[in-house]
Design an enzyme around this catalytic site. Structure first.
Site, short mmCIF file in Angstrom:
data_model
loop_
_atom_site.label_atom_id
_atom_site.label_comp_id
_atom_site.label_asym_id
_atom_site.label_seq_id
_atom_site.Cartn_x
_atom_site.Cartn_y
_atom_site.Cartn_z
N THR A 29 -0.07 -1.62 -9.03
CA THR A 29 -0.96 -2.10 -10.06
C THR A 29 -2.41 -2.10 -9.57
O THR A 29 -2.66 -2.00 -8.38
CB THR A 29 -0.61 -3.56 -10.44
OG1 THR A 29 0.66 -3.91 -9.94
CG2 THR A 29 -0.60 -3.75 -11.93
N GLY A 54 -0.18 -6.60 -7.77
CA GLY A 54 0.75 -7.22 -6.83
C GLY A 54 2.16 -7.36 -7.31
O GLY A 54 2.94 -8.12 -6.76
#
Length: 647
Positions: free
Chosen positions: A449, A541
């Site tokens: 991400t 994360g």
């Protein structure tokens, strides 16, 4: 190419030359965390060094952990600011803001550049969630650009090849075509630009197109991830040719990488809008790449109709009170907003302000064991509800039909009473909302991400978390961009051991649950209404995003840390397992011998926590209102920077 803009900062006009959009900034390293610009004479005045390579990473991390930039200082700006995970993307977005563009405009420039310079994390072949504050309207809009499962998907789509062939997808679920969802980020950007944009859609693609044509130098972080992912990238002919050398070795840091295929794709989207992606030649290439059986891969079943019918959705932002603030996050299918709000609602029953970090410094100090314990326990309780109840609301309703039940103050006070201040609960049970036809699922791993935080000169703000799921997504490269593996965020098993269906099971046209947590924080007015915008934050994360964002919000709101300290502080927290993470990459943590000599780790273990000191790979950014301007911080664990009209 050299682009010059006049940016006003402080009391006087200072000419700042925003350079390096095509070849990278040529300046040298100075004070970490400040704007990478050049003065009028061309003398470099500041820059940010890339993180060190070679660290290991926690199993739940989205990408390889690449070190820690110690001692970063916050950036103060006058009227606008932007933070992204890569300096080139931050510069592109900053230039849009300097020219008078809105936060929505800046997102397009940032996202398209990120897809080039950190393809391991995000890109047009993935999805995103966006919270947008329109200052003139006083509104907060939530945009859902999450990928969807194809219409042909069944509940066993990720589990086995077919109902008559129960072998698992090859070479594994992620690297097969089965992991690829219909991408959504371009439709999201289209919707946000239509509602809030000011500059021409076409012009906002210029930085990325020029960068793709002329190339950029591979950063240390990207090089580390290519090296780690090389065996998987080698399975795809396009990915192998683009990311690897002719002998199969990874292209190294500093390799000058151009992407003419991406330039062609972006040029078509710039001219014809997202329809150039969702229909026509690019759409056919996506379908063909997903369906490939080369190398023995199991094909996916995305169709041209799946692409043509994709729609981003505008949902109702989830806004809840936390002490003196109003915090707005994403509703489901992201679990981030609900789970962050639930964790904070539990923590509201404790005096966290009385438990600030010890030895406060530029890196955020060292958290007290009592604070880490309370926050981790609150997160366990919040994750327990997340894992059972939260999924795509168009398929699975929440208890009571809305997020309200899961974030109810009285309910969360009852949950807080389950916390033993002296000992960890290990694993929490979900709350009881009466008969609910859902099984209790296990937590699905989530991965790669990126995050963008923006405020513009008009007072608008955007927090967008964007993803291709795991590092390099499905390892399929088509027309210059990486295709996601987002469908692995679904539960592969459709039911629990009792046969009760899981909320996050695969269904055709469904969006997999996410943990992305873009967040906007407002003051709370005396009458309880939403006041002035004060913070913009979020992080990559995977499933740990929730913990990273909670840590930053507690740092900002309870401990009065500045944004750089809040994102730099030790990464800590827990999902609904007995394991509590304490990021061993942080200089305040002694990770030798599995943390056996670290006082914080020792105290947590005495309280019953199973502590992991694996390095963590957050990518937090935070922008905070300060004295009529903004102050921002970028995570030292990645290579991002904050830019704006600096004061």
């Amino acid at each position: 190419m050299r682009r010059t803009r006049a940016i006003l900062g402080g009391a006087s006009a200072v000419l700042l030359l925003i350079t390096g959009l095509l070849t990278g900034c040529s300046s040298t390293t100075s004070e970490a965390g400040r704007s990478c610009v050049e003065g009028p004479d061309g003398t470099p005045i500041t820059a940010v060094a890339g993180p060190a390579a070679g660290a290991t990473n926690l199993a739940t991390n989205p990408e390889i952990a690449t070190g820690y930039r110690s001692g970063m200082t916050p950036v103060r700006t006058h009227t606008f600011a932007v933070s992204t995970a890569n300096p080139l993307a931050t510069r592109a977005a900053c230039e849009v803001l300097a020219e008078g563009g809105t936060a929505a405009d800046a997102l397009i420039a940032a996202q398209t550049v990120l897809g080039l310079v950190e393809p391991q994390a995000s890109g047009i072949g993935g999805g995103a969630f966006l919270l947008y504050y329109d200052a003139a309207a006083g509104s907060v809009d939530a945009y859902d650009g999450r990928e969807v499962a194809p219409a042909a998907a069944t509940e066993n789509y990720l589990r086995w090849i077919s109902d008559s062939d129960h072998s698992v997808p090859q070479p594994n679920t992620r690297a097969s075509g089965r992991s690829i969802g219909v991408p959504g980020v371009l439709r999201l950007l289209e919707a946000a630009h239509r509602d809030h944009g000011k500059q021409s859609w076409r012009d906002l693609f210029d930085p990325a197109i020029s960068l793709a044509d002329n190339g950029f130098d591979i950063s240390a972080r990207m090089a580390s991830q290519i090296a780690q992912s090389a065996p998987d990238l080698a399975r795809d002919a396009n990915a192998r040719q683009f990311f690897l050398q002719p002998d199969g070795s990874p292209k190294p840091r500093g390799f000058h990488l151009a992407n003419p295929a991406m330039a062609k794709t972006l040029s078509a989207i710039a001219s014809d809008g997202p329809d150039a992606f969702y229909t026509g030649a690019v759409a056919r290439d996506i379908v063909d790449a997903t369906a490939t059986t080369s190398g023995g891969r199991t094909p996916g079943q995305i169709s041209l109709d799946d692409l043509a019918r994709y729609q981003a959705k505008k949902r109702t932002a989830l806004c809840t009170d936390y002490r003196t603030h109003r915090i707005c996050g994403m509703p489901n299918p992201s679990s981030g907003g609900i789970t962050v709000a639930a964790a904070l609602g539990i923590l509201e029953n404790f005096d966290l302000a009385g438990l600030p970090p010890d030895r406060l410094d530029r890196n955020g100090g060292t958290p007290k064991a009592e604070a880490v314990h309370l926050i981790s326990e609150a997160e366990r309780l919040a994750y327990a509800d997340r894992d059972k109840y939260i999924a795509d609301p168009d398929f699975v309703p929440l208890p009571g039909g809305s997020p309200a039940a899961l974030v109810n103050k009285d309910y969360l006070k009852q949950r807080a009473a389950l916390i033993d201040p002296n000992h960890s609960m290990g694993t929490a049970k979900p709350g009881d909302f009466g008969p609910v036809p859902l099984g209790t699922g296990v937590q699905q791993p989530e991965h790669g991400t990126s995050h963008i935080s923006v405020v513009d000169r008009y007072g608008n703000a955007a927090a967008m978390t964007t993803t291709v799921e795991s590092a390099f997504g499905s390892f399929h490269l088509v027309d210059g961009f990486v295709l996601n593996n987002q469908l692995t965020d679904f539960s592969a098993e459709p039911a629990d051991a009792t046969g009760t269906p899981l909320a996050n099971r695969v269904q055709p046209g469904k969006r997999p649950r996410s943990s992305m947590s873009p967040t906007l924080v407002f003051d709370r007015a005396p009458d309880g209404s939403r006041g002035q915008l004060v913070d913009v934050t979020g992080s990559p994360g995977g499933s740990v995003i929730i913990q990273f964002v909670v840590k930053a919000l507690v740092g900002l709101l309870d401990w009065q840390l500045d944004p750089q300290q809040a994102v730099s502080q030790v990464a800590f927290g827990a999902a609904n397992t007995p394991v509590t993470g304490v990021g061993g990459e942080h200089p305040a943590i002694d990770a030798t011998d599995n943390g056996a000599h670290d006082p914080l780790v020792q105290k947590l273990r005495e309280m019953g926590h199973q502590v992991s000191v694996d390095p963590q790979s957050s990518g937090l950014s935070a922008l905070q209102r300060e004295n009529g301007g903004w102050i921002g911080g970028a995570d030292p664990r990645r290579e991002g920077i904050v830019l704006g009209d600096t004061r």
